[in-house]
Scaffold this active site. Structure first.
Site, short mmCIF file in Angstrom:
data_model
loop_
_atom_site.label_atom_id
_atom_site.label_comp_id
_atom_site.label_asym_id
_atom_site.label_seq_id
_atom_site.Cartn_x
_atom_site.Cartn_y
_atom_site.Cartn_z
N ASP A 116 0.83 -1.20 0.00
CA ASP A 116 0.00 0.00 0.00
C ASP A 116 0.87 1.25 0.00
OD1 ASP A 116 -2.28 -1.54 0.10
OD2 ASP A 116 -2.45 -1.45 2.28
N ASP A 144 -6.97 1.62 7.69
CA ASP A 144 -5.64 2.16 7.96
C ASP A 144 -5.72 3.67 8.15
OD1 ASP A 144 -5.72 3.41 5.42
OD2 ASP A 144 -4.60 1.81 4.47
N ARG A 149 -3.86 -4.85 7.73
CA ARG A 149 -4.91 -3.86 8.03
C ARG A 149 -6.11 -4.53 8.70
NH1 ARG A 149 -7.05 -1.67 3.07
NH2 ARG A 149 -5.76 -3.11 1.89
N TYR A 197 6.20 -8.48 8.64
CA TYR A 197 5.94 -7.05 8.79
C TYR A 197 6.18 -6.59 10.23
CZ TYR A 197 3.14 -7.82 4.53
OH TYR A 197 2.72 -8.18 3.28
#
Length: 290
Positions: A38, A80, A172, A66
Site C-alpha cells: 500500500d 488504515d 490492516r 511485517y
C-alpha cells in the site's frame, strides 16, 4: 539486467509508481513487482527485471513479514490511517496478559475477510474500485496463516507488533479485528515489510538511493541483482540428469519423485530450468525458464 532488485519502498508511492520509476531509471522494458505494498507502507519490494519477470508470480506466493503499529480507539473506512474515521470508542485499560489473550486468537490458520479497500477482485472488479464508488459487497473469506505474531510494545492507545504470515494476509484487517476483539475499534497506523519470500530488508536498496548509485557506479546496480536461481530457493529442488535437462528445456515431461506442491527443476550445473509440479510421477511444467 536480468534478476531481482530488492527495493526498500518509501511511504507515498504505489508499488506501480516504484515499477515505473525503476523502469525509467534502468531503461529496462520488463519490470514487475512481486506483491503490492500500500502507498502508506514501506519496506521490502522485490522487483523482477528482464527474464526474471517469468518467475514473478512464484515469488509472490512466498511468506511475508511485517512490523506494524496499530492505533486503538478508532476505526476507519480503509482500516488504515489513510481512511476516514467512521467509529470511535474508549480504549480499555491494557495489560500484557489481556493483549496476549487477544493476539492468541490470530495465530495459526484461520479465515480472514479481505477489506473493501484492496486489490482483490469480485465480479471482475477490484474491491477498491467498488469502495471508491461507495459500494460495499459481500466478500468471501480466505484461509490465511499467521506463523508468528509478537507484541513488541504497547501504550494506552497503541500496539507495536511483528507478524510473519502467508501470502494474501491483510495486516490492516488484523488491526481492525484486534480492535473489535478489544471492543474499542482500531486501524493500522504504520506498516513496514521486513521480508518477502527469500528477500530481507537487509539486502534492499532504498528507492531514493537508486538514481545516485546509477550515476556514481552503474555496474553496482547489476551486482545487486539476485539471480533467478536464488530467487526461487523457497521452492524445493528436483535435480535432473544432463539428458533430462535437455528434455526439460524443450518442455518434455520427465520422471520425478513424488513431492507435494511446486518445485524448481535444477540441472547438474545448478541452473534452474523450470518451475513445475509432480503429477503421477512426472513433471508438469508451470514455467520453463531456459
Amino acid at each position: 539486467m536480468d534478476g531481482v532488485l530488492v527495493i526498500d519502498k518509501p511511504k507515498g508511492p504505489t508499488s506501480f509508481d516504484v515499477v515505473r520509476q525503476v523502469r525509467g531509471l534502468l531503461r529496462v522494458k520488463k519490470v514487475g513487482h512481486t506483491g503490492t505494498l500500500d502507498p502508506m507502507a514501506t519496506g521490502v519490494l522485490p522487483l523482477c527485471l528482464g527474464e526474471a519477470t517469468k518467475v514473478a508470480g512464484f515469488i509472490t506466493e512466498g511468506d511475508k513479514a511485517y512490523d506494524a503499529v496499530v492505533r486503538l480507539g478508532a476505526e476507519t473506512d480503509t482500516q488504515d490511517a489513510e481512511g476516514k474515521v467512521v467509529a470511535e470508542a474508549p480504549v480499555p485499560v491494557l495489560t500484557a496478559p489481556l493483549l496476549e489473550e487477544v493476539l492468541a486468537r490470530f495465530r495459526g490458520t484461520f479465515e480472514q475477510v479481505p477489506p473493501m479497500y484492496s486489490a482483490v477482485k469480485v465480479g471482475g472488479k477490484r474491491l477498491y474500485e467498488l469502495a471508491r464508488a461507495g459500494e460495499e459487497v459481500e466478500r468471501a473469506s480466505r484461509q490465511v496463516t499467521v506463523y508468528d505474531l509478537v507484541l513488541r510494545d504497547f501504550n494506552a492507545t497503541q500496539l507495536r507488533l511483528s507478524v510473519r504470515c502467508s501470502k494474501g494476509f491483510f495486516v490492516r484487517t488484523l488491526a481492525y479485528d484486534i480492535g473489535r476483539a478489544l471492543g474499542c475499534g482500531a486501524h493500522l497506523e504504520a506498516l513496514r515489510r521486513t521480508m518477502s519470500g527469500p528477500f530481507a530488508l537487509a539486502q534492499s536498496l532504498p528507492l531514493a538511493d537508486l538514481a545516485e548509485l546509477l550515476a556514481k557506479e552503474p555496474e553496482a546496480v547489476a551486482r545487486r541483482l539476485v539471480p533467478v536461481s536464488e530467487a526461487l530457493v523457497d521452492l524445493p529442488a528436483v535435480r535432473v540428469s544432463e539428458a533430462d535437462a535437455a528434455r526439460v528445456s524443450h518442455g518434455v515431461p520427465v520422471e520425478a519423485p513424488a513431492h507435494p506442491g511446486r518445485v524448481r527443476v535444477v540441472a547438474p550445473s545448478g541452473t534452474v530450468l523450470a518451475v513445475a509440479e509432480v503429477v503421477r510421477g512426472r513433471l508438469r511444467y508451470l514455467r520453463v525458464l531456459v
